[in-house]
Write a protein that holds these residues in place. Structure first.
Motif, mmCIF file in Angstrom:
data_model
loop_
_atom_site.group_PDB
_atom_site.id
_atom_site.type_symbol
_atom_site.label_atom_id
_atom_site.label_comp_id
_atom_site.label_asym_id
_atom_site.label_seq_id
_atom_site.Cartn_x
_atom_site.Cartn_y
_atom_site.Cartn_z
ATOM 1 N N LEU A 74 0.839 -1.199 0.000
ATOM 2 C CA LEU A 74 0.000 0.000 0.000
ATOM 3 C C LEU A 74 0.875 1.252 0.000
ATOM 4 O O LEU A 74 1.733 1.417 0.864
ATOM 5 C CB LEU A 74 -0.910 -0.009 1.234
ATOM 6 C CG LEU A 74 -1.805 1.204 1.440
ATOM 7 C CD1 LEU A 74 -2.749 1.417 0.262
ATOM 8 C CD2 LEU A 74 -2.600 1.048 2.745
ATOM 9 N N TRP A 75 0.637 2.123 -0.971
ATOM 10 C CA TRP A 75 1.383 3.366 -1.044
ATOM 11 C C TRP A 75 0.450 4.481 -1.501
ATOM 12 O O TRP A 75 -0.698 4.241 -1.886
ATOM 13 C CB TRP A 75 2.586 3.250 -1.965
ATOM 14 C CG TRP A 75 2.288 2.915 -3.395
ATOM 15 C CD1 TRP A 75 2.106 1.670 -3.920
ATOM 16 C CD2 TRP A 75 2.136 3.833 -4.482
ATOM 17 N NE1 TRP A 75 1.840 1.758 -5.272
ATOM 18 C CE2 TRP A 75 1.858 3.067 -5.647
ATOM 19 C CE3 TRP A 75 2.213 5.222 -4.586
ATOM 20 C CZ2 TRP A 75 1.654 3.654 -6.898
ATOM 21 C CZ3 TRP A 75 2.011 5.812 -5.837
ATOM 22 C CH2 TRP A 75 1.740 5.030 -6.970
ATOM 23 N N ALA A 76 0.955 5.695 -1.452
ATOM 24 C CA ALA A 76 0.169 6.844 -1.878
ATOM 25 C C ALA A 76 1.096 7.857 -2.535
ATOM 26 O O ALA A 76 2.288 7.928 -2.222
ATOM 27 C CB ALA A 76 -0.553 7.487 -0.690
ATOM 28 N N VAL A 157 -4.663 4.430 5.335
ATOM 29 C CA VAL A 157 -4.014 5.688 4.964
ATOM 30 C C VAL A 157 -4.369 6.778 5.968
ATOM 31 O O VAL A 157 -3.503 7.590 6.352
ATOM 32 C CB VAL A 157 -4.417 6.104 3.533
ATOM 33 C CG1 VAL A 157 -3.987 7.542 3.241
ATOM 34 C CG2 VAL A 157 -3.783 5.160 2.520
ATOM 35 N N LEU A 158 -5.605 6.827 6.431
ATOM 36 C CA LEU A 158 -5.973 7.826 7.450
ATOM 37 C C LEU A 158 -5.204 7.591 8.739
ATOM 38 O O LEU A 158 -4.752 8.549 9.384
ATOM 39 C CB LEU A 158 -7.478 7.775 7.714
ATOM 40 C CG LEU A 158 -8.393 8.232 6.580
ATOM 41 C CD1 LEU A 158 -9.846 8.247 7.044
ATOM 42 C CD2 LEU A 158 -7.997 9.603 6.054
ATOM 43 N N ARG A 159 -5.020 6.335 9.123
ATOM 44 C CA ARG A 159 -4.242 6.047 10.332
ATOM 45 C C ARG A 159 -2.776 6.446 10.136
ATOM 46 O O ARG A 159 -2.129 6.943 11.066
ATOM 47 C CB ARG A 159 -4.348 4.560 10.679
ATOM 48 C CG ARG A 159 -5.753 4.139 11.059
ATOM 49 C CD ARG A 159 -5.843 2.661 11.415
ATOM 50 N NE ARG A 159 -7.232 2.303 11.599
ATOM 51 C CZ ARG A 159 -7.949 2.574 12.699
ATOM 52 N NH1 ARG A 159 -7.348 3.188 13.719
ATOM 53 N NH2 ARG A 159 -9.220 2.256 12.793
ATOM 54 N N TYR A 160 -2.264 6.236 8.934
ATOM 55 C CA TYR A 160 -0.898 6.643 8.626
ATOM 56 C C TYR A 160 -0.750 8.159 8.743
ATOM 57 O O TYR A 160 0.225 8.660 9.320
ATOM 58 C CB TYR A 160 -0.554 6.158 7.216
ATOM 59 C CG TYR A 160 0.809 6.577 6.719
ATOM 60 C CD1 TYR A 160 1.954 5.883 7.090
ATOM 61 C CD2 TYR A 160 0.952 7.666 5.858
ATOM 62 C CE1 TYR A 160 3.208 6.261 6.616
ATOM 63 C CE2 TYR A 160 2.195 8.043 5.382
ATOM 64 C CZ TYR A 160 3.313 7.346 5.768
ATOM 65 O OH TYR A 160 4.543 7.726 5.299
ATOM 66 N N LEU A 161 -1.715 8.892 8.199
ATOM 67 C CA LEU A 161 -1.670 10.347 8.301
ATOM 68 C C LEU A 161 -1.752 10.791 9.758
ATOM 69 O O LEU A 161 -1.080 11.733 10.179
ATOM 70 C CB LEU A 161 -2.817 10.965 7.506
ATOM 71 C CG LEU A 161 -2.741 10.840 5.984
ATOM 72 C CD1 LEU A 161 -3.995 11.428 5.353
ATOM 73 C CD2 LEU A 161 -1.508 11.540 5.445
ATOM 74 N N ALA A 162 -2.613 10.111 10.536
ATOM 75 C CA ALA A 162 -2.755 10.468 11.942
ATOM 76 C C ALA A 162 -1.454 10.255 12.709
ATOM 77 O O ALA A 162 -1.141 10.988 13.655
ATOM 78 C CB ALA A 162 -3.874 9.637 12.577
ATOM 79 N N THR A 163 -0.675 9.277 12.265
ATOM 80 C CA THR A 163 0.570 8.940 12.959
ATOM 81 C C THR A 163 1.743 9.792 12.496
ATOM 82 O O THR A 163 2.541 10.265 13.306
ATOM 83 C CB THR A 163 0.914 7.452 12.737
ATOM 84 O OG1 THR A 163 -0.163 6.649 13.210
ATOM 85 C CG2 THR A 163 2.192 7.077 13.465
ATOM 86 N N THR A 164 1.843 10.012 11.170
ATOM 87 C CA THR A 164 3.024 10.682 10.627
ATOM 88 C C THR A 164 2.798 12.153 10.309
ATOM 89 O O THR A 164 3.720 12.965 10.414
ATOM 90 C CB THR A 164 3.494 9.991 9.339
ATOM 91 O OG1 THR A 164 2.533 10.230 8.298
ATOM 92 C CG2 THR A 164 3.643 8.490 9.542
ATOM 93 N N GLY A 165 1.599 12.494 9.859
ATOM 94 C CA GLY A 165 1.314 13.861 9.454
ATOM 95 C C GLY A 165 2.033 14.296 8.193
ATOM 96 O O GLY A 165 1.721 15.335 7.618
ATOM 97 N N LEU A 166 3.025 13.523 7.740
ATOM 98 C CA LEU A 166 3.787 13.793 6.514
ATOM 99 C C LEU A 166 4.593 15.088 6.550
ATOM 100 O O LEU A 166 5.195 15.465 5.558
ATOM 101 C CB LEU A 166 2.849 13.842 5.285
ATOM 102 C CG LEU A 166 2.106 12.563 4.934
ATOM 103 C CD1 LEU A 166 1.176 12.824 3.754
ATOM 104 C CD2 LEU A 166 3.072 11.443 4.586
ATOM 105 N N ARG A 167 4.621 15.782 7.662
ATOM 106 C CA ARG A 167 5.217 17.123 7.678
ATOM 107 C C ARG A 167 6.707 17.102 7.364
ATOM 108 O O ARG A 167 7.203 17.904 6.581
ATOM 109 C CB ARG A 167 4.975 17.786 9.034
ATOM 110 C CG ARG A 167 3.500 18.092 9.296
ATOM 111 C CD ARG A 167 3.307 18.700 10.684
ATOM 112 N NE ARG A 167 1.922 18.974 10.969
ATOM 113 C CZ ARG A 167 1.059 18.080 11.418
ATOM 114 N NH1 ARG A 167 1.461 16.834 11.623
ATOM 115 N NH2 ARG A 167 -0.186 18.401 11.656
#
Length: 362
Positions: A74-76, A157-167
């Motif tokens: 899984l990637w984005a 993907v939402l959980r990934y964003l919640a964890t990393t924020g991608l900042r």
């Protein structure tokens, strides 16, 4: 659609659009087996991929790929917008946090990728036009990965964003409290179901609750000609059969057979969400406002309007945007530049209005 003599007539389209549609439909029919499986090596000859590019393009949009879950592939692809003009000229080192659009591509749950050129270009257009960070999800495809794999991937993907924020990776601050789920066709279906999952209070071992310090708040869902269905053949499906491009009954039935659980019919809750052939879906109070784009030459239009009606019956805010002369996936064809500009403007207005509404409530 029929002429004065009752003969079916095809939708009038620019020659360049018709040529590309012929190539697309030929690729779909040549590579899709009766059971819905795709001859992926053969389809890849049609499905050209765009590489991610961290360098800003002409519109100032850059893109990078991130691995969300290597165990399931899984990637984005993350698209970041240019800074507004006033921030370019500002001496301040701070940048206004951007809303986030998590995007799910179409393709009958079975085809294409976040790197497919039409979707890469579409997400770049949204990123530049809306001023949002766009996270395009490369979810697993059917029939190798049936229901609920695509929904599981969207939630991951939402959980990934919640964890990393991608900042740290992208240098653009993101406002995850203003997160929108969006998608076209099958991707619109995925966006609805992921929103339903994310806002539910019922959890299972397979769908644990979001993190207790979860920063991801869904501010809206944006569904472009979403792919819903049922055993019923609607008026639009019958009228546009053999007339409208891309979506027809034969292809649609194969896509549903490929995606739904073995033995399920099209009244399965993944496909049929309008309450006509069973209970309406349970939506929590936190289910966000919706924008639904409907094409007047799209066989899915009756299902899309019924979906909007179901949301209204449940007290949800819905903005329906009609494009009377639009075919399915019109936003991928430069020849429809006027409608594309209108679409991007409508999405930007919906995003801004949803954010302002949440701020006023807070």
């Amino acid at each position: 659609m029929a002429d004065a003599h009752g003969h079916r007539r095809r939708v009038a389209l620019p020659c360049a659009v018709r040529l590309r549609l012929c190539l697309l439909e030929a690729a779909i029919d040549a590579t899709q087996r009766r059971d819905g499986a795709i001859n992926r090596p053969l389809f890849s000859l049609y499905d050209r991929r765009a590489p991610a590019d961290p360098r800003p393009d002409a519109a100032g949009v850059s893109s990078t790929d991130v691995t969300v879950d290597a165990s399931r592939g899984l990637w984005a692809r993350v698209f970041t917008p240019p800074a507004p003009e006033h921030e370019h000229s500002s001496s301040s080192s701070t940048t206004t946090p951007r809303p986030v659009i998590v995007y799910f591509h179409g393709g009958g749950f079975a085809m294409f990728s976040a790197a497919s050129r039409p979707f890469d270009a579409h997400c770049r257009t949204l990123c530049a036009g809306v001023g949002a960070v766009v996270v395009s999800v490369d979810y697993r495809l059917a029939p190798e990965h049936r229901f609920p794999a695509a929904y599981d991937d969207g939630e991951a993907v939402l959980r990934y964003l919640a964890t990393t924020g991608l900042r740290d990776e992208h240098g653009v601050p993101m406002d995850l409290s203003a997160c929108f789920l969006a998608g076209d066709s099958a991707g619109g279906n995925i966006a609805h179901h992921v929103a339903q999952r994310w806002t539910t209070t019922t959890t299972t071992p397979a769908t644990p609750p979001p993190p207790s310090d979860n920063p991801v708040n869904l501010a809206g869902v944006i569904l472009l000609e979403p792919y819903f269905g049922g055993e019923e053949r609607t008026k639009a499906e019958r009228a546009l059969e053999g007339v409208a491009p891309v979506v027809n009954i034969r292809r649609s039935d194969r896509w549903w057979r490929a995606f739904l659980p073995e033995g399920a019919d099209r009244n399965h809750p993944a496909a049929h969400v309008t309450g006509d052939a069973g209970p309406e879906p349970e939506l929590q109070e936190a289910f966000p406002p919706a924008m639904v784009v409907v094409g007047g030459l799209d066989p899915l239009q009756d299902w899309d309007r019924r979906y909007a009606g179901m949301l209204r019956r449940k007290g949800k805010a819905v903005r329906v945007v009609e494009f009377p002369e639009a075919i399915h996936a019109f936003y991928f064809f430069p020849e429809f530049a006027g409608d594309i500009r209108k679409l991007v403007g409508e999405i930007r207005a919906f995003v801004e209005d949803s954010i302002m509404s949440k701020q006023s409530i807070a």
